[in-house]
Design a protein around this motif. Structure first.
Motif, mmCIF file in Angstrom:
data_model
loop_
_atom_site.group_PDB
_atom_site.id
_atom_site.type_symbol
_atom_site.label_atom_id
_atom_site.label_comp_id
_atom_site.label_asym_id
_atom_site.label_seq_id
_atom_site.Cartn_x
_atom_site.Cartn_y
_atom_site.Cartn_z
ATOM 1 N N ASP A 1 52.007 34.756 -15.623
ATOM 2 C CA ASP A 1 53.447 34.659 -15.344
ATOM 3 C C ASP A 1 53.806 35.217 -13.976
ATOM 4 O O ASP A 1 54.620 34.637 -13.262
ATOM 5 N N TRP A 2 53.185 36.352 -13.592
ATOM 6 C CA TRP A 2 53.541 36.948 -12.305
ATOM 7 C C TRP A 2 53.112 36.052 -11.144
ATOM 8 O O TRP A 2 53.778 36.013 -10.113
ATOM 9 N N LEU A 3 52.022 35.291 -11.310
ATOM 10 C CA LEU A 3 51.612 34.339 -10.273
ATOM 11 C C LEU A 3 52.565 33.152 -10.227
ATOM 12 O O LEU A 3 52.921 32.663 -9.154
ATOM 13 N N LYS A 4 52.996 32.698 -11.414
ATOM 14 C CA LYS A 4 53.946 31.582 -11.466
ATOM 15 C C LYS A 4 55.270 31.954 -10.808
ATOM 16 O O LYS A 4 55.890 31.144 -10.112
ATOM 17 N N GLU A 5 55.700 33.203 -11.006
ATOM 18 C CA GLU A 5 56.935 33.667 -10.359
ATOM 19 C C GLU A 5 56.767 33.746 -8.847
ATOM 20 O O GLU A 5 57.676 33.415 -8.089
ATOM 21 N N ARG A 6 55.598 34.200 -8.418
ATOM 22 C CA ARG A 6 55.348 34.347 -6.981
ATOM 23 C C ARG A 6 55.138 32.993 -6.293
ATOM 24 O O ARG A 6 55.456 32.815 -5.126
ATOM 25 N N TYR A 7 54.569 32.045 -7.031
ATOM 26 C CA TYR A 7 54.291 30.704 -6.497
ATOM 27 C C TYR A 7 54.931 29.668 -7.422
ATOM 28 O O TYR A 7 54.245 29.024 -8.212
ATOM 29 N N PRO A 8 56.258 29.504 -7.342
ATOM 30 C CA PRO A 8 56.974 28.665 -8.307
ATOM 31 C C PRO A 8 56.698 27.165 -8.199
ATOM 32 O O PRO A 8 56.920 26.435 -9.167
ATOM 33 N N THR A 9 56.200 26.678 -7.061
ATOM 34 C CA THR A 9 55.970 25.239 -6.923
ATOM 35 C C THR A 9 54.526 24.878 -6.616
ATOM 36 O O THR A 9 54.006 23.895 -7.140
ATOM 37 N N GLU A 10 53.889 25.639 -5.735
ATOM 38 C CA GLU A 10 52.503 25.354 -5.381
ATOM 39 C C GLU A 10 51.800 26.640 -4.988
ATOM 40 O O GLU A 10 52.433 27.629 -4.631
ATOM 41 N N MET A 11 50.486 26.582 -5.070
ATOM 42 C CA MET A 11 49.675 27.758 -4.777
ATOM 43 C C MET A 11 48.374 27.288 -4.135
ATOM 44 O O MET A 11 47.837 26.250 -4.523
ATOM 45 N N THR A 12 47.888 28.036 -3.167
ATOM 46 C CA THR A 12 46.589 27.757 -2.573
ATOM 47 C C THR A 12 45.650 28.896 -2.954
ATOM 48 O O THR A 12 45.970 30.059 -2.725
ATOM 49 N N VAL A 13 44.522 28.532 -3.549
ATOM 50 C CA VAL A 13 43.511 29.524 -3.903
ATOM 51 C C VAL A 13 42.281 29.301 -3.047
ATOM 52 O O VAL A 13 42.048 28.194 -2.551
ATOM 53 N N VAL A 14 41.512 30.366 -2.867
ATOM 54 C CA VAL A 14 40.298 30.302 -2.070
ATOM 55 C C VAL A 14 39.120 30.674 -2.956
ATOM 56 O O VAL A 14 39.131 31.716 -3.602
ATOM 57 N N MET A 15 38.146 29.796 -2.999
ATOM 58 C CA MET A 15 36.877 30.100 -3.674
ATOM 59 C C MET A 15 35.860 30.339 -2.578
ATOM 60 O O MET A 15 35.441 29.399 -1.900
ATOM 61 N N GLN A 16 35.490 31.625 -2.412
ATOM 62 C CA GLN A 16 34.547 31.922 -1.345
ATOM 63 C C GLN A 16 33.614 33.059 -1.752
ATOM 64 O O GLN A 16 32.551 32.804 -2.285
ATOM 65 N N HIS A 17 34.003 34.298 -1.515
ATOM 66 C CA HIS A 17 33.104 35.425 -1.734
ATOM 67 C C HIS A 17 33.011 35.838 -3.199
ATOM 68 O O HIS A 17 31.941 36.168 -3.679
ATOM 69 N N TRP A 18 34.154 35.854 -3.893
ATOM 70 C CA TRP A 18 34.130 36.297 -5.280
ATOM 71 C C TRP A 18 34.947 35.347 -6.144
ATOM 72 O O TRP A 18 36.120 35.095 -5.864
ATOM 73 N N TYR A 19 34.323 34.849 -7.150
ATOM 74 C CA TYR A 19 34.976 34.072 -8.201
ATOM 75 C C TYR A 19 34.091 34.228 -9.427
ATOM 76 O O TYR A 19 32.904 34.582 -9.327
ATOM 77 N N ASP A 20 34.645 33.989 -10.608
ATOM 78 C CA ASP A 20 33.883 34.192 -11.826
ATOM 79 C C ASP A 20 34.346 33.190 -12.877
ATOM 80 O O ASP A 20 35.430 32.604 -12.756
ATOM 81 N N ASP A 21 33.542 33.022 -13.899
ATOM 82 C CA ASP A 21 33.886 32.191 -15.057
ATOM 83 C C ASP A 21 34.309 30.774 -14.669
ATOM 84 O O ASP A 21 35.268 30.238 -15.225
ATOM 85 N N LEU A 22 33.614 30.166 -13.731
ATOM 86 C CA LEU A 22 33.961 28.798 -13.326
ATOM 87 C C LEU A 22 33.622 27.840 -14.464
ATOM 88 O O LEU A 22 32.475 27.750 -14.892
ATOM 89 N N GLU A 23 34.641 27.180 -14.978
ATOM 90 C CA GLU A 23 34.487 26.158 -16.014
ATOM 91 C C GLU A 23 34.885 24.823 -15.386
ATOM 92 O O GLU A 23 35.906 24.753 -14.725
ATOM 93 N N VAL A 24 34.120 23.805 -15.626
ATOM 94 C CA VAL A 24 34.430 22.487 -15.078
ATOM 95 C C VAL A 24 34.541 21.524 -16.257
ATOM 96 O O VAL A 24 33.561 21.265 -16.938
ATOM 97 N N GLY A 25 35.750 21.041 -16.492
ATOM 98 C CA GLY A 25 35.992 20.135 -17.596
ATOM 99 C C GLY A 25 36.287 18.727 -17.126
ATOM 100 O O GLY A 25 36.306 18.449 -15.918
ATOM 101 N N ALA A 26 36.548 17.855 -18.060
ATOM 102 C CA ALA A 26 36.851 16.461 -17.742
ATOM 103 C C ALA A 26 38.217 16.312 -17.083
ATOM 104 O O ALA A 26 38.429 15.424 -16.261
ATOM 105 N N ASP A 27 39.171 17.201 -17.434
ATOM 106 C CA ASP A 27 40.541 17.068 -16.929
ATOM 107 C C ASP A 27 40.934 18.120 -15.910
ATOM 108 O O ASP A 27 42.011 18.042 -15.314
ATOM 109 N N GLY A 28 40.104 19.145 -15.726
ATOM 110 C CA GLY A 28 40.452 20.207 -14.796
ATOM 111 C C GLY A 28 39.366 21.256 -14.754
ATOM 112 O O GLY A 28 38.311 21.106 -15.362
ATOM 113 N N PHE A 29 39.659 22.340 -14.016
ATOM 114 C CA PHE A 29 38.684 23.419 -13.919
ATOM 115 C C PHE A 29 39.390 24.752 -14.120
ATOM 116 O O PHE A 29 40.579 24.907 -13.854
ATOM 117 N N GLY A 30 38.621 25.709 -14.604
ATOM 118 C CA GLY A 30 39.116 27.062 -14.771
ATOM 119 C C GLY A 30 38.269 27.997 -13.938
ATOM 120 O O GLY A 30 37.073 27.768 -13.745
#
Length: 149
Positions: free
Chosen positions: A52-81
């Motif tokens: 919720d706090w991210l949705k409030e901070r980025y109410p329409t769009e958000m840019t994320v960076v996958m570079q040095h640290w990321y975890d629990d990457l899930e890749v599905g048919a309709d999206g990714f987590g």
């Protein structure tokens, strides 16, 4: 009724398939070399899941960076987590592929930008209204120069 081939939607489907394949490779083998991603997505998409706090901070769009640290990457048919770090606060996100607006890997000067129906409508509104008498262009050329270093 005349039938047409919807090249725009076919291209978007193919580009989203490319993102799915790339993320699957990263999930299985990690990010190679200097590769990293800037992914901008629509936070208002019905299937996007973020704190919720991210949705409030980025109410329409958000840019994320996958570079040095990321975890629990899930890749599905309709999206990714993925779990990303936001100021020492790890948060898990779910991003539907059709919520992605841009996907950029600056290490190899590669970028995709997805136009939405609204974007196309705004372009038409800026020009004269399209009429049945005006010929449609044969193709739309999209420049990726803005993603180059």
């Amino acid at each position: 009724m005349s039938r047409t081939i919807d090249y725009g939607n076919l291209m978007h489907k193919a580009m989203r398939g490319l993102i799915q394949e790339v993320l699957g490779e990263v999930r299985d083998h990690g990010l190679p070399g200097a590769h990293h991603f800037f992914i901008t997505f629509d936070t208002t998409h019905a299937d996007a899941r973020l704190a919720d706090w991210l949705k409030e901070r980025y109410p329409t769009e958000m840019t994320v960076v996958m570079q040095h640290w990321y975890d629990d990457l899930e890749v599905g048919a309709d999206g990714f987590g993925v779990t990303l770090n936001f100021g020492d606060a790890p948060e898990h996100l779910w991003v539907p592929y059709d919520a992605i607006q841009t996907f950029v890997d600056p290490s190899v000067e590669f970028g995709l930008r997805f136009e939405t129906q609204e974007d196309e409508s705004e372009i038409e509104d800026a020009d004269e209204p399209a009429s049945e008498e005006q010929p449609k262009p044969d193709a739309e050329i999209v420049s990726l120069d803005k993603f180059r270093k």
